[in-house]
Write a protein that holds these residues in place. Sequence first.
Motif, short mmCIF file in Angstrom:
data_model
loop_
_atom_site.label_atom_id
_atom_site.label_comp_id
_atom_site.label_asym_id
_atom_site.label_seq_id
_atom_site.Cartn_x
_atom_site.Cartn_y
_atom_site.Cartn_z
N LEU A 30 20.79 44.00 1.85
CA LEU A 30 21.57 43.28 2.85
C LEU A 30 21.06 41.86 3.03
O LEU A 30 21.84 40.91 3.16
N VAL A 31 19.71 41.71 3.05
CA VAL A 31 19.15 40.37 3.22
C VAL A 31 19.60 39.50 2.05
O VAL A 31 19.99 38.34 2.23
N VAL A 40 23.26 38.46 2.68
CA VAL A 40 23.54 37.40 3.65
C VAL A 40 22.94 36.08 3.18
O VAL A 40 23.46 35.00 3.48
N THR A 41 21.84 36.15 2.42
CA THR A 41 21.27 34.91 1.91
C THR A 41 22.20 34.28 0.89
O THR A 41 22.40 33.07 0.86
#
Lengths: 121, 876
Positions: free
Chosen positions: B53-54, B57-58
Amino acid sequence: MLKKPPSYQNRIELLQGTLDLLILQTLLWGPRHGYAISQAIRTESGERLQVDTGSLYPALHRLERQGWIKAEWKRSENKQRTRVYKLTAAGKRQLTSERSRWEQLANAVAGILGKRREGNA
Amino acid sequence: MRFDPFRRRRRESDLDEEIESHLRMAAENRAAPGVDPAEVERAACREFGNVALVKDVTRDMWPGGWLDRLAHDVRFAFRLLHRTRGFTLTAILTIALGIGANTTVFTIVDHVLFRPPPYFAGERLVQVVGLNGPAGSGGNNLNAHRILGWQAQDVFERLEGFGPQQFDVSGDGRPERLSGYIVTTGLFSMLGVSPEIGRAFGPEDGRPGDEPVVILGYNVWVRRFGASPDAIGSRLRLNDEPYRIVGVMPRHFLNRDDGVLVPLDLMSHDGDNAVSNLIGLGRLREGVTPEAAQERADALAAGLNDLEPQPRSWYLGLRPWKLVFLSDLAHDALLLVLGAVGFVLLIACANVANLLLSRAVVREREMAVRSALGASRGRLIRQGLTECSVLVLAGSALGVAFAWAGVRVLVAAQPAVTFIDIGGIDLRIDGRVLAFAALATALTAVACGLVPALRGSRPNPDAGLRSVASGTGRSTGRMSGLLVVVEVAFSIVLLVGAALLIRTFTRLNAIEPGFDPNGVVTADIGLPTDRYPTPTARQAFFQELDGALLRTPGMFSTAIATGVPPDETEITFGTIENDSDPIRRIEPDPYTGGLTVGGAFFETLGIPIVEGRAFTPADGDDAVIVNQTLASRLWPGVAIGRRIRVGDGPWWTVVGVAGDVEMRIFASNDRLTLQKYHPIVTRVTPIRASLPPGRRTFVNRRVFVRAADAAVAARALEQTVWSIDPALPVQRTELLRDRWDRTFAPQRLVVSVMALFSLVAVVLAAAGLFAVISHGVARRTAEIGIRVTLGATRTDIFRLVMSRGLALAAFGVVIGLAGAAAVSRTLTALLYQIGPYDAASFLGVAGGLLAVAAAACWLPTRRAMAVDPATALRAE
């Protein structure tokens, strides 16, 4: 910027400006990599602010895109590659203006809160 | 930033490394002697959070990140659609049907109705007619003088004219009559049109005394000259004059592919009233609206009338260009079909939306898991919309392919299929049509995808993850039900429209002609006035023809007339009064239909004479035969020997009363119930004394022959005419029966199209209802099992399922009937003898659709009744 249960309904939008300010300030003292930045914010706020990675890394890449910080690959002590962020000249200028704006806001809010307390006393 | 796949890949690996190093350093930080390194790593991972997920979003922060997401969504959508092939195929075909039909209809309607003509500055072209006063009446009656006068004014940027002219082709080949135009020499340059081969008319043409030149229509060139370039320079004998061919028109120019054009030089014909049947074609100045131009023209005309009075005034009427070739009825019918096909698309969208919704229910668990893993609602909605868009794009591409094929079929079958002169229009799928298709596609994608995406992105996470998929589908069921209600409502509107038109059509078909069209052949013959200059000469020809025909075995009787019922008749306008005491009138100013007839007209056409007699050769120009309706309105008693007149006209004496015949105003449903007939010897068209060479007028007559074998009679008729005068064209030879049937071809076409659309709509709505009820039953299998265990009988289950289905249908019917009532008023112009709120149509449609709904629900209901509680409760 507290930790949230699974769904990353990003509250980045609300505190985006503040997080950016903190990151830029942290980098004022020298280049750091992502982990170090999050640790620094945590430590220097007295363990009160924990930036989760879901907010940190997007912020770092956004600031990079906007040209306020610059990223480089450096070899760490034990020969591992790390991505290190550095404040640019434009970033420094942005930090100064953001700081002054934040301080003005903080003073204004403090003024109102201060008055109220006096009134109730 | 440019989209650079290498940079992207490098970014990805950089990000991977960055995160890896973060995790490593976090683990190092936590490491303490005595702590299990694996535990340390796990703790570091937990603290980090969801790596995927990180990264996600990055990635959003990278320039061009949206493109990446889109590519990912599209790939995912393809995989998903490929897995559920049956569903995908159904949805794609449904959309292809809707978009294909709409594109086809739009192609036709756009070309005929919306587009400006394909000439230079086509949107500024107007038709110009001469009027007898401001906002008066008029037609194509301009002459050279008035056109020149108006060219000198500033109302039009340019003004040219053209007028109809018939040409008899003689010499080699079959004698035929061509409908052509006399055109002013500047017309080609004004419209910016170049000929196919050869040259256009120029300032050197069309002067009296010049060698006559002609430009051929495209079809004439193909037919008579084999499309050979040698046609240029060769000669064609028109109206007994040799014309030199100087060019060939491009296709579809002025709808005269089957005609010819001859030039007229305005300056040299100024003051010459020989040519005074021109219609003007004007180009307005930039930025001037037709209304403004009309006002200016009216103002100028008043002044010109004072300065230089003309027998017909200087006033002009400006009309839209497209009405030159289109009747009001055709106009209304086209818009109707466009609206109806839009409804079909809406129904198709509702169906596909339903399909997507039911699939969203099935995928609820998947959505719940993804949501728990951190996918935002926006992300899930985006993905849902992308899937739907891929589906709709595929369906739309197929639909446009259908439309392309459909248009080609229409163009090929054109003479038989349409009554609008689309032969004069180049029907093609081009930019405008594709833009329309794209718009329809976008709207379809939104209509189909929005509701299911919104619904599917908000799953109940608990229910999704538990193993029982129980009442979570309830709100989905409601949404599906709503969509079905909408589908049924739209279908009702279409069905009511179709029912009204079908009833109109059956009434039209049931109309008694009033004459007997069977066994009669008819043809058009035009006698050129330079070879038959007097009424006596013309009568002699017809008497010779009559005699020759009756000598042929199998011919019973012949007749001639100035037209043919029902819609090719003379129309007079004015108050009819009789000569009784007191005077009785038919007013105000009714329309009266009629014909001028000769020979054994009433006998040949089988029109009964109920009083008095038919015409005899002894009758003079004051004899008249009226129809029963007119007679009964003017005389309660005997009509024979009484007199009538129209307006201030001459008095006519009634010699007979004929039965009513079906007559109507051309291209409309307005009937002419008052009718009168005159004998032919007396009513002749005034002849212009001297005409320039090639300018010929004709006295047109329709010839009728009643025979034992009408087909044989048709050939015999032509042969007989040519045996008397070999250069005389015989046009439009056909059986009167066919002519009568053809009158209703336009209505038949519209009714067929509407019936087809309604059928498609009903099938789609029924399928939608079937699917919804089936899913409902499948979803509630466990519930049904429980009910049965608790004592519900099969009848109870039957009621349960069937009542839901019929309730949905009933809602749809009620809403649909209300909608139909609101909309059906727009159909009034197309209806005949029934009103737009015809109860029988409305109720019949409602009943029919409810029956179809019951049938659609039948199978799922049976399945529900057959549920075995033991298996139902076990399986989940």
